[in-house]
Design an enzyme around this catalytic site. Structure first.
Site, mmCIF file in Angstrom:
data_model
loop_
_atom_site.group_PDB
_atom_site.id
_atom_site.type_symbol
_atom_site.label_atom_id
_atom_site.label_comp_id
_atom_site.label_asym_id
_atom_site.label_seq_id
_atom_site.Cartn_x
_atom_site.Cartn_y
_atom_site.Cartn_z
ATOM 1 N N ASP A 74 1.021 -1.376 -0.445
ATOM 2 C CA ASP A 74 0.305 0.013 0.321
ATOM 3 C C ASP A 74 0.775 1.391 0.013
ATOM 4 O O ASP A 74 1.323 1.053 0.558
ATOM 5 C CB ASP A 74 -1.095 -0.204 1.039
ATOM 6 C CG ASP A 74 -2.539 1.237 0.904
ATOM 7 O OD1 ASP A 74 -3.238 0.983 0.096
ATOM 8 O OD2 ASP A 74 -1.590 2.177 1.977
ATOM 9 N N TYR A 150 -2.957 12.443 2.602
ATOM 10 C CA TYR A 150 -3.292 11.567 3.913
ATOM 11 C C TYR A 150 -2.829 11.946 5.486
ATOM 12 O O TYR A 150 -3.393 11.623 5.781
ATOM 13 C CB TYR A 150 -2.984 10.074 4.017
ATOM 14 C CG TYR A 150 -3.963 9.265 2.897
ATOM 15 C CD1 TYR A 150 -5.215 8.304 3.252
ATOM 16 C CD2 TYR A 150 -3.196 9.338 1.802
ATOM 17 C CE1 TYR A 150 -6.018 8.366 2.326
ATOM 18 C CE2 TYR A 150 -4.100 8.604 0.551
ATOM 19 C CZ TYR A 150 -5.681 7.966 1.351
ATOM 20 O OH TYR A 150 -6.390 8.064 0.087
HETATM 21 O O1 CP3 Z 1 -6.885 3.932 -5.939
HETATM 22 C C1 CP3 Z 1 -5.385 4.226 -6.449
HETATM 23 O O2 CP3 Z 1 -6.132 5.831 -6.471
HETATM 24 C C2 CP3 Z 1 -4.194 3.717 -6.470
HETATM 25 C C3 CP3 Z 1 -3.394 4.554 -5.002
HETATM 26 C C4 CP3 Z 1 -3.653 4.121 -3.934
HETATM 27 C C5 CP3 Z 1 -3.566 2.940 -3.003
HETATM 28 N N1 CP3 Z 1 -3.273 2.916 -1.657
HETATM 29 C C6 CP3 Z 1 -2.763 2.028 -3.925
HETATM 30 C C7 CP3 Z 1 -3.002 0.508 -3.817
HETATM 31 C C8 CP3 Z 1 -4.374 4.577 -2.967
HETATM 32 C C9 CP3 Z 1 -4.685 5.827 -2.572
HETATM 33 C C10 CP3 Z 1 -4.603 4.073 -1.502
HETATM 34 C C11 CP3 Z 1 -5.139 4.350 0.019
HETATM 35 C C12 CP3 Z 1 -5.837 3.789 0.045
HETATM 36 N N2 CP3 Z 1 -5.043 2.551 1.294
HETATM 37 C C13 CP3 Z 1 -7.108 3.317 0.143
HETATM 38 C C14 CP3 Z 1 -7.753 4.499 -0.652
HETATM 39 C C15 CP3 Z 1 -8.758 5.149 -0.022
HETATM 40 C C16 CP3 Z 1 -9.030 6.008 -0.332
HETATM 41 O O3 CP3 Z 1 -8.967 7.434 -0.172
HETATM 42 O O4 CP3 Z 1 -9.717 6.094 -0.703
HETATM 43 C C17 CP3 Z 1 -6.932 1.652 0.246
HETATM 44 C C18 CP3 Z 1 -8.639 1.578 0.825
HETATM 45 C C19 CP3 Z 1 -5.855 1.111 1.333
HETATM 46 C C20 CP3 Z 1 -5.884 -0.311 1.936
HETATM 47 C C21 CP3 Z 1 -5.785 -0.651 1.370
HETATM 48 N N3 CP3 Z 1 -4.372 -0.994 0.357
HETATM 49 C C22 CP3 Z 1 -6.412 -2.083 1.079
HETATM 50 C C23 CP3 Z 1 -7.120 -2.405 2.315
HETATM 51 C C24 CP3 Z 1 -5.755 -3.379 0.273
HETATM 52 C C25 CP3 Z 1 -5.745 -4.285 -0.269
HETATM 53 C C26 CP3 Z 1 -6.221 -5.003 -1.213
HETATM 54 C C27 CP3 Z 1 -8.039 -3.436 -2.076
HETATM 55 O O5 CP3 Z 1 -7.838 -3.131 -2.584
HETATM 56 O O6 CP3 Z 1 -8.778 -4.377 -0.888
HETATM 57 C C28 CP3 Z 1 -4.917 -1.787 -0.460
HETATM 58 C C29 CP3 Z 1 -3.659 -2.307 -1.889
HETATM 59 C C30 CP3 Z 1 -3.494 -1.618 -2.785
HETATM 60 N N4 CP3 Z 1 -3.410 -0.223 -2.114
HETATM 61 C C31 CP3 Z 1 -2.620 -1.943 -3.512
HETATM 62 C C32 CP3 Z 1 -2.064 -0.387 -4.542
HETATM 63 C C33 CP3 Z 1 -1.554 -0.433 -5.658
HETATM 64 C C34 CP3 Z 1 -2.036 -3.224 -4.119
HETATM 65 C C35 CP3 Z 1 -2.204 -4.179 -5.646
HETATM 66 C C36 CP3 Z 1 -3.659 -4.511 -6.234
HETATM 67 O O7 CP3 Z 1 -4.019 -4.797 -5.104
HETATM 68 O O8 CP3 Z 1 -3.397 -4.563 -7.213
#
Ligand code: CP3
Length: 353
Positions: A74, A150
């Protein structure tokens, strides 16, 4: 061509036998095997255990046949080394003690990436070995502006008002914060490349909150510094959303490939950015919730606009939605690979601008 060779060639704007494709957020969200994994382990456990993170990274390659595997991690992970605790809540990341003053910013630490998050680089080494030629391994980081959103806000938000108030109201604090994040992100991405990431993507997800002048003054100099520090190490993709008014400035930041969302037609955007850059995108992820014929029509439109030019990487305009049917994604990969004749070698270089 192998999936790996196809994606790497497009990232360098070299000829390919078919358009390469991967999906943002393909490693989590909609996959049943990922959900099963998450029933046993919480997100941070998966992200910080190299074997589990590598496994989640490989899942979409096995199921969809994508040409790129994005590291399961993440954007918040590098904050751990900066001494900023955070939690991953259902609504997104939460920073219990937000960074808002000169004192807060001065306290941020910059340490070696391998020391801060060793499990990230172990996961990269494992995933790279297991992927072989099937897919290229993409590393990534949040861009300084999106990370600052964030850090300052403390949680996900629609407008990030506190962040923008700091940017406008306390420029010295803002620039110090951006410079520190730039240093951390640069070290983090360079360490990912050293561990085996072959392409890196900089996620500037919330850039669309800024107008051109603010972007140029408060953010662009830092993004430029990051891409300059990666030059010659690995191709870099610059992702943002809602930035139709910033495209020329974004191109000037120096990434090798510009990732577009669906709000801008790919052909118009590419003409504005210039064909000496690659383009990634840009199907609306919400389209995947419609019946498959609508997905197919949308994908064909994207491919038509790309026109078979060198340097197109097919992707969505933003991440996969959790409700997406995995079968739609598998069919979409097949469609993208077969469009224009399919992976045969025949098409290589045949339809260049
Ligand atoms: O979506 C985007 O704009 C991409 C950039 C980004 C990621 N994480 C990349 C990511 C952002 C803005 C985040 C913050 C984040 N982290 C959020 C978004 C919240 C918001 O403000 O809208 C969330 C929900 C998380 C926590 C998170 N990250 C979880 C629960 C997971 C697991 C998989 C899922 O999507 O449920 C992630 C994985 C993650 N975040 C990846 C990447 C590139 C891993 C690769 C992939 O899932 O393909």
């Amino acid at each position: 061509m192998s999936g790996r060779a196809r994606l790497l060639a497009a990232a360098r704007r070299e000829a390919t036998d078919a358009t390469p494709v991967w999906f943002m957020r393909q490693a989590g969200r909609c996959l049943p095997e990922y959900r099963a994994l998450r029933e046993r382990y919480d997100f941070m456990t998966v992200a910080t255990t190299p074997e589990l993170a590598a496994e989640a990274t490989l899942m979409p390659v096995r199921r969809f046949g994508v040409d790129g595997a994005v590291l399961f991690a993440d954007i918040m992970l590098p904050l751990l080394g900066m001494g900023v605790p955070f939690a991953i809540a259902p609504g997104g990341p939460v920073v219990p003690e937000p960074v808002r003053t000169a004192v807060d910013v001065a306290r941020l630490r910059v340490i070696e990436a391998e020391e801060a998050t060793p499990y990230v680089f172990d996961a990269i080494r494992l995933a790279r070995r297991e992927l072989g030629e099937s897919a290229a391994l993409l590393g990534f980081a949040g861009a300084p502006f999106t990370l600052a959103c964030y850090l300052v806000e403390g949680k996900a938000s629609r407008e990030y008002p506190r962040t923008k108030a700091l940017l406008y109201g306390e420029p010295e604090v803002w620039h110090r914060l951006m410079a520190t994040l730039t240093e951390v992100v640069t070290r983090y991405l360079r360490a990912q490349i050293a561990a085996g990431a072959e392409v890196v993507q900089l996620f500037d997800s919330w850039l669309g909150l800024l107008g051109p002048q603010t972007y140029a003054e408060a953010v662009l100099p830092y993004t430029r510094r990051i891409f300059a520090a990666l030059r010659g190490l690995a191709p870099a993709i610059h992702f943002s959303t809602g930035t139709a008014s910033l495209l020329e400035l974004i191109a000037s930041a120096g990434g090798d490939v510009v990732s577009l969302d669906w709000r801008v037609p790919l052909d118009e955007a590419w003409a504005r950015i210039g064909y000496e850059r690659g383009i990634q995108g840009n199907l609306d992820p919400t389209l995947l919730l419609a019946p498959y014929p609508a997905v197919e029509a949308g994908a064909r439109d994207v491919l038509r606009r790309a026109g078979g030019r060198r340097g197109h990487i097919f992707n969505l305009g933003h991440g996969i939605l959790p409700e997406t049917a995995p079968d739609h994604l598998a069919r979409l990969v097949e469609l993208v690979h077969l469009a224009g004749g399919g992976p045969s070698g025949e098409r290589s270089g045949a339809r260049q601008p």
